[in-house]
Design a protein around this motif. Structure first.
Motif, short mmCIF file in Angstrom:
data_model
loop_
_atom_site.label_atom_id
_atom_site.label_comp_id
_atom_site.label_asym_id
_atom_site.label_seq_id
_atom_site.Cartn_x
_atom_site.Cartn_y
_atom_site.Cartn_z
N TYR A 35 1.73 16.90 5.12
CA TYR A 35 3.14 16.52 5.07
C TYR A 35 3.97 17.62 5.71
O TYR A 35 3.62 18.80 5.67
CB TYR A 35 3.61 16.35 3.63
CG TYR A 35 3.09 15.12 2.93
CD1 TYR A 35 1.92 15.16 2.19
CD2 TYR A 35 3.79 13.91 3.00
CE1 TYR A 35 1.45 14.03 1.53
CE2 TYR A 35 3.32 12.77 2.35
CZ TYR A 35 2.16 12.85 1.62
OH TYR A 35 1.70 11.72 0.97
N VAL A 97 -7.73 7.72 -1.58
CA VAL A 97 -6.50 7.03 -1.22
C VAL A 97 -6.47 5.72 -2.00
O VAL A 97 -7.45 4.98 -2.01
CB VAL A 97 -6.43 6.74 0.29
CG1 VAL A 97 -5.18 5.95 0.61
CG2 VAL A 97 -6.46 8.03 1.07
N THR B 92 3.00 4.65 -4.04
CA THR B 92 1.84 4.27 -3.25
C THR B 92 2.13 2.97 -2.52
O THR B 92 2.55 2.00 -3.14
CB THR B 92 0.60 4.10 -4.14
OG1 THR B 92 0.36 5.32 -4.84
CG2 THR B 92 -0.63 3.77 -3.30
N ALA B 96 -2.18 0.59 -0.17
CA ALA B 96 -2.89 1.66 -0.88
C ALA B 96 -3.40 2.73 0.08
O ALA B 96 -4.27 3.51 -0.27
CB ALA B 96 -4.03 1.10 -1.72
N SER B 97 -2.87 2.74 1.29
CA SER B 97 -3.38 3.68 2.27
C SER B 97 -2.63 5.00 2.29
O SER B 97 -3.11 5.97 2.85
CB SER B 97 -3.33 3.06 3.66
OG SER B 97 -1.99 2.77 4.00
N LYS B 98 -1.44 5.03 1.70
CA LYS B 98 -0.69 6.27 1.74
C LYS B 98 0.34 6.33 0.63
O LYS B 98 0.65 5.32 0.00
CB LYS B 98 -0.01 6.44 3.10
CG LYS B 98 0.94 5.31 3.47
CD LYS B 98 1.54 5.55 4.86
CE LYS B 98 2.52 4.46 5.23
NZ LYS B 98 3.15 4.70 6.54
N ILE B 99 0.84 7.53 0.42
CA ILE B 99 1.85 7.77 -0.61
C ILE B 99 3.13 8.17 0.10
O ILE B 99 3.12 9.06 0.95
CB ILE B 99 1.37 8.88 -1.57
CG1 ILE B 99 0.11 8.40 -2.29
CG2 ILE B 99 2.47 9.22 -2.57
CD1 ILE B 99 -0.64 9.50 -3.00
#
Lengths: 114, 111
Positions: A35, A97, B92, B96-99
C-alpha cells in the motif's frame, strides 16, 4: 517473534533512479500486499499477491513492479516511471485473500525523492 | 463515488465521552469490515472486525454494521487521550480479492 519486516525504514532517491523496498514475513501467510499512503490520506493498493509466482495490480500500479519468488518475500520496486514517488509505503500480509481479511502490517518505509 | 467513504475530521471529543466514527461503502457484496487505528508516522493496527449485521463489543469499542444501509460505525466509550489517532475503515471487496481502505477519520480527545 513472528511478524513483517520492511527495510529500509527511510530511503532517499534521486530523480530517475529505481529503488527497491524489501518486505519479509515469517507468519506463513499466503497473501501479501503493498500500500501507499500520502499525508492525510488513506491507504491505496499498489500490488497484491495471493500465492508464490503470482501477483495482481491494485489501484495505482503504474510505475511500480513486484515479484513473489518466495512465500516469505514480496519486494516492491519503485521505478523512474513513477512520477510522484514520495510517500509512506506499507507492506502487509494476511492468511489468505478473502479469509478473515485481517492484515498484519510492517513498520513502513518512507521514501523521499530529492 | 469512493468505494469506502469516511469523514476526514478532525473529530474532537472530550475525555470520557463517546466518540462515534462512521463509514459507508459502495460494494453491496462486501462481507468483511474492519477498523484500524493509526498513530502518526506508524503503521495501522487492527481494532475491530465485524462480519454480521448488528453490534460487536470488545472492551471500550463497539463496531456496528448495517448491510442494508451499507454503513459501518465504531463507537469508543470513555474516550482517553491515547485514543487520539486516525481511524481507518476497511472493507473486503465482494470478489474477496482485495481489501479497500477509506481515507480515515482523525480523532482528537481533548482533556
Amino acid at each position: 517473534d513472528g511478524g513483517i519486516t520492511q527495510s529500509p525504514k527511510y530511503l532517499f532517491r534521486k530523480e530517475g533512479q529505481n529503488v527497491t523496498l524489501s518486505c519479509e514475513q515469517n507468519l506463513n501467510h499466503d497473501a501479501m500486499y503493498w500500500y501507499r499512503q500520502d499525508p492525510g490520506q488513506g491507504l491505496r493498493l499498489i500490488y497484491y499477491s495471493q500465492i508464490v509466482n503470482d501477483f495482481q495490480k491494485g489501484d495505482i500500479a503504474e510505475g511500480y513492479s513486484v515479484s513473489r519468488e518466495k512465500k516469505e518475500s514480496f519486494p516492491l520496486t519503485v521505478t523512474s516511471a513513477q512520477k510522484n514517488p514520495t510517500a509512506f509505503y506499507l507492506c502487509a500480509s494476511s492468511i489468505s485473500v478473502g479469509g478473515s481479511g485481517e492484515l498484519f502490517f510492517g513498520e513502513g518505509s518512507r521514501l523521499t525523492v530529492l | 463515488q469512493k468505494e469506502v467513504e469516511q469523514n476526514s475530521g478532525p473529530l474532537s471529543v472530550p475525555e470520557g465521552a463517546i466518540a462515534s466514527l462512521n463509514c459507508t461503502y459502495s460494494d453491496r457484496g462486501s462481507q468483511s469490515f474492519f477498523w484500524y487505528r493509526q498513530y502518526s508516522g506508524k503503521s495501522p493496527e487492527l481494532i475491530m472486525f465485524i462480519y454480521s449485521n448488528g453490534d460487536k463489543e470488545d472492551g471500550r469499542f463497539t463496531a456496528q454494521l448495517n448491510k442494508a444501509s451499507q454503513y459501518v460505525s465504531l463507537l469508543i466509550r470513555d474516550s482517553q487521550p491515547s485514543d487520539s489517532a486516525t481511524y481507518l475503515c476497511a472493507v473486503t471487496a465482494s470478489s474477496a480479492s482485495k481489501i479497500i481502505f477509506g481515507s480515515g477519520t482523525r480523532l482528537s480527545i481533548r482533556p
